[in-house]
Design a protein around this motif. Sequence first.
Motif, mmCIF file in Angstrom:
data_model
loop_
_atom_site.group_PDB
_atom_site.id
_atom_site.type_symbol
_atom_site.label_atom_id
_atom_site.label_comp_id
_atom_site.label_asym_id
_atom_site.label_seq_id
_atom_site.Cartn_x
_atom_site.Cartn_y
_atom_site.Cartn_z
ATOM 1 N N LEU A 44 38.462 1.085 44.567
ATOM 2 C CA LEU A 44 37.110 0.904 45.083
ATOM 3 C C LEU A 44 36.066 0.752 43.986
ATOM 4 O O LEU A 44 34.955 0.278 44.267
ATOM 5 C CB LEU A 44 36.730 2.087 45.975
ATOM 6 C CG LEU A 44 37.485 2.215 47.300
ATOM 7 C CD1 LEU A 44 37.055 3.483 48.023
ATOM 8 C CD2 LEU A 44 37.256 0.993 48.182
ATOM 9 N N PHE A 45 36.392 1.146 42.759
ATOM 10 C CA PHE A 45 35.390 1.144 41.699
ATOM 11 C C PHE A 45 34.782 -0.240 41.438
ATOM 12 O O PHE A 45 33.559 -0.352 41.292
ATOM 13 C CB PHE A 45 35.975 1.716 40.406
ATOM 14 C CG PHE A 45 35.010 1.695 39.254
ATOM 15 C CD1 PHE A 45 33.978 2.618 39.186
ATOM 16 C CD2 PHE A 45 35.124 0.741 38.252
ATOM 17 C CE1 PHE A 45 33.073 2.604 38.133
ATOM 18 C CE2 PHE A 45 34.229 0.722 37.195
ATOM 19 C CZ PHE A 45 33.193 1.644 37.137
ATOM 20 N N PRO A 46 35.577 -1.343 41.358
ATOM 21 C CA PRO A 46 34.935 -2.650 41.118
ATOM 22 C C PRO A 46 33.925 -3.032 42.192
ATOM 23 O O PRO A 46 32.857 -3.581 41.877
ATOM 24 C CB PRO A 46 36.129 -3.617 41.093
ATOM 25 C CG PRO A 46 37.289 -2.777 40.709
ATOM 26 C CD PRO A 46 37.048 -1.450 41.346
ATOM 27 N N LEU A 47 34.249 -2.738 43.454
ATOM 28 C CA LEU A 47 33.318 -3.065 44.531
ATOM 29 C C LEU A 47 32.061 -2.210 44.452
ATOM 30 O O LEU A 47 30.938 -2.715 44.622
ATOM 31 C CB LEU A 47 34.007 -2.874 45.884
ATOM 32 C CG LEU A 47 33.158 -3.174 47.122
ATOM 33 C CD1 LEU A 47 32.718 -4.628 47.130
ATOM 34 C CD2 LEU A 47 33.924 -2.835 48.393
ATOM 35 N N VAL A 48 32.246 -0.922 44.176
ATOM 36 C CA VAL A 48 31.084 -0.031 44.070
ATOM 37 C C VAL A 48 30.224 -0.428 42.874
ATOM 38 O O VAL A 48 28.983 -0.451 42.957
ATOM 39 C CB VAL A 48 31.549 1.438 43.952
ATOM 40 C CG1 VAL A 48 30.366 2.367 43.706
ATOM 41 C CG2 VAL A 48 32.280 1.853 45.219
ATOM 42 N N TRP A 49 30.859 -0.775 41.756
ATOM 43 C CA TRP A 49 30.092 -1.180 40.580
ATOM 44 C C TRP A 49 29.318 -2.477 40.838
ATOM 45 O O TRP A 49 28.184 -2.637 40.378
ATOM 46 C CB TRP A 49 31.009 -1.333 39.381
ATOM 47 C CG TRP A 49 30.357 -2.049 38.240
ATOM 48 C CD1 TRP A 49 30.650 -3.278 37.761
ATOM 49 C CD2 TRP A 49 29.269 -1.575 37.442
ATOM 50 N NE1 TRP A 49 29.833 -3.612 36.715
ATOM 51 C CE2 TRP A 49 28.964 -2.582 36.500
ATOM 52 C CE3 TRP A 49 28.521 -0.398 37.431
ATOM 53 C CZ2 TRP A 49 27.959 -2.454 35.566
ATOM 54 C CZ3 TRP A 49 27.503 -0.268 36.496
ATOM 55 C CH2 TRP A 49 27.228 -1.281 35.577
ATOM 56 N N ALA A 53 25.362 -2.726 40.383
ATOM 57 C CA ALA A 53 24.736 -3.722 39.521
ATOM 58 C C ALA A 53 23.801 -4.634 40.307
ATOM 59 O O ALA A 53 22.760 -5.063 39.793
ATOM 60 C CB ALA A 53 25.815 -4.556 38.829
ATOM 61 N N ALA A 54 24.163 -4.927 41.569
ATOM 62 C CA ALA A 54 23.304 -5.774 42.389
ATOM 63 C C ALA A 54 22.007 -5.080 42.784
ATOM 64 O O ALA A 54 21.041 -5.756 43.162
ATOM 65 C CB ALA A 54 24.056 -6.217 43.642
ATOM 66 N N SER A 55 21.970 -3.767 42.706
ATOM 67 C CA SER A 55 20.764 -3.032 43.090
ATOM 68 C C SER A 55 19.862 -2.708 41.909
ATOM 69 O O SER A 55 18.839 -2.043 42.070
ATOM 70 C CB SER A 55 21.157 -1.719 43.788
ATOM 71 O OG SER A 55 21.834 -0.857 42.885
ATOM 72 N N ARG A 56 20.228 -3.168 40.721
ATOM 73 C CA ARG A 56 19.441 -2.892 39.514
ATOM 74 C C ARG A 56 18.760 -4.164 39.000
ATOM 75 O O ARG A 56 18.918 -5.239 39.572
ATOM 76 C CB ARG A 56 20.351 -2.309 38.428
ATOM 77 C CG ARG A 56 20.927 -0.941 38.772
ATOM 78 C CD ARG A 56 19.867 0.126 38.652
ATOM 79 N NE ARG A 56 20.408 1.462 38.918
ATOM 80 C CZ ARG A 56 19.770 2.593 38.633
ATOM 81 N NH1 ARG A 56 18.562 2.544 38.072
ATOM 82 N NH2 ARG A 56 20.312 3.756 38.901
ATOM 83 N N THR A 57 18.059 -4.033 37.923
ATOM 84 C CA THR A 57 17.439 -5.181 37.273
ATOM 85 C C THR A 57 18.292 -5.633 36.100
ATOM 86 O O THR A 57 19.158 -4.893 35.607
ATOM 87 C CB THR A 57 16.027 -4.830 36.773
ATOM 88 O OG1 THR A 57 16.120 -3.786 35.789
ATOM 89 C CG2 THR A 57 15.145 -4.366 37.923
ATOM 90 N N ASN A 58 18.036 -6.849 35.635
ATOM 91 C CA ASN A 58 18.804 -7.380 34.524
ATOM 92 C C ASN A 58 18.555 -6.581 33.248
ATOM 93 O O ASN A 58 19.459 -6.388 32.427
ATOM 94 C CB ASN A 58 18.444 -8.857 34.312
ATOM 95 C CG ASN A 58 19.490 -9.577 33.476
ATOM 96 O OD1 ASN A 58 20.679 -9.319 33.606
ATOM 97 N ND2 ASN A 58 19.038 -10.487 32.620
ATOM 98 N N THR A 59 17.339 -6.076 33.084
ATOM 99 C CA THR A 59 17.008 -5.273 31.901
ATOM 100 C C THR A 59 17.778 -3.971 31.889
ATOM 101 O O THR A 59 18.293 -3.533 30.852
ATOM 102 C CB THR A 59 15.502 -4.999 31.863
ATOM 103 O OG1 THR A 59 14.792 -6.235 31.897
ATOM 104 C CG2 THR A 59 15.127 -4.237 30.605
ATOM 105 N N ARG A 60 17.887 -3.341 33.056
ATOM 106 C CA ARG A 60 18.592 -2.055 33.126
ATOM 107 C C ARG A 60 20.082 -2.242 32.896
ATOM 108 O O ARG A 60 20.724 -1.382 32.278
ATOM 109 C CB ARG A 60 18.354 -1.409 34.491
ATOM 110 C CG ARG A 60 19.057 -0.069 34.662
ATOM 111 C CD ARG A 60 18.519 0.955 33.688
ATOM 112 N NE ARG A 60 19.231 2.225 33.777
ATOM 113 C CZ ARG A 60 20.300 2.527 33.047
ATOM 114 N NH1 ARG A 60 20.792 1.628 32.170
ATOM 115 N NH2 ARG A 60 20.884 3.698 33.156
#
Length: 296
Positions: A44-49, A53-60
């Motif tokens: 499940l880790f790749p899906l959760v990651w 990542a989709a919920s963050r910004t490119n800078t973060r």
Amino acid sequence: MTTTHERAATTTTTAGRPRSRAGRHLHGGRITHAVLIVFTLGSLFPLVWTAIAASRTNTRLAQTPPPFWFGGNLFRNLEIAWTDANMGTALLNTTVVAGSVAAGTVVFSTLAGFAFAKLRFRFRNALMLLVIGTMMVPPQLSVVPLYMLIAELSWTDRLQSVILPTLVSAFGVFFMRQYLSEALPTELIEAARVDGASSWRVVWHVVFPAARPAMAVLGMLTFVMAWNDFFWPIIALTQNGSPTVQVALTGLGRGYIPDQSVIMAGALLGTLPLLLAFVLFGRQIVGGIMQGAVKG
């Protein structure tokens, strides 16, 4: 010296123990559960990651250490990915392509597998070896002649250019041939022949019901492979024409500094339909696999 009644009691007791043990449920120990939990979390880790990542910004995402919890930009990134990649059209096209390829592969591979498994004709083994031999040819070798063919037919940037070349697979033919060789008794086919059934009635009423578990497994594998296929669709299709999901996602990575969060949001959109399909039809798929195992 034992009497007849004592031997009978011993036989009853000995024979009764396996029956009582066979009726019990098997329970795994703590180590088994711990191993299963570790493998489940790892799967499940790749899906959760991807969701994180989709919920963050490119800078973060560019910072160290990377984030390990959800941010607040998920829906914004999903909206950008949906608009920029034309994801609605891409999802519809991919559903049509994957569904058509899966249905065609299952039907044609079952028919060919039945012919190789149960019918007698000249050069049967040589043709089967030829089919297996095509699995050893790298798909990159057929790209140039295949593209010349679809260009001659004016199929460039059309869905049939992706569907028709993959309606039959050598793996599917080999898989169904191996399954039907064991799961379909020859006597059942001969009985249908004696009852006056034609070849198509034998296929419809005898072969397809017997092959249903293997057909479900082959259909699931083919659907997932067609959904995730990238190599040939990126050559035959364009992002602005009739893209599939994988082709549409390539438009999100363009630019001087690609926005990784938007790319992850697009990948999440492309993965959700597969997860939904497995949630809806997972029980039938697993049931078909178990039914095939019991028959074997």
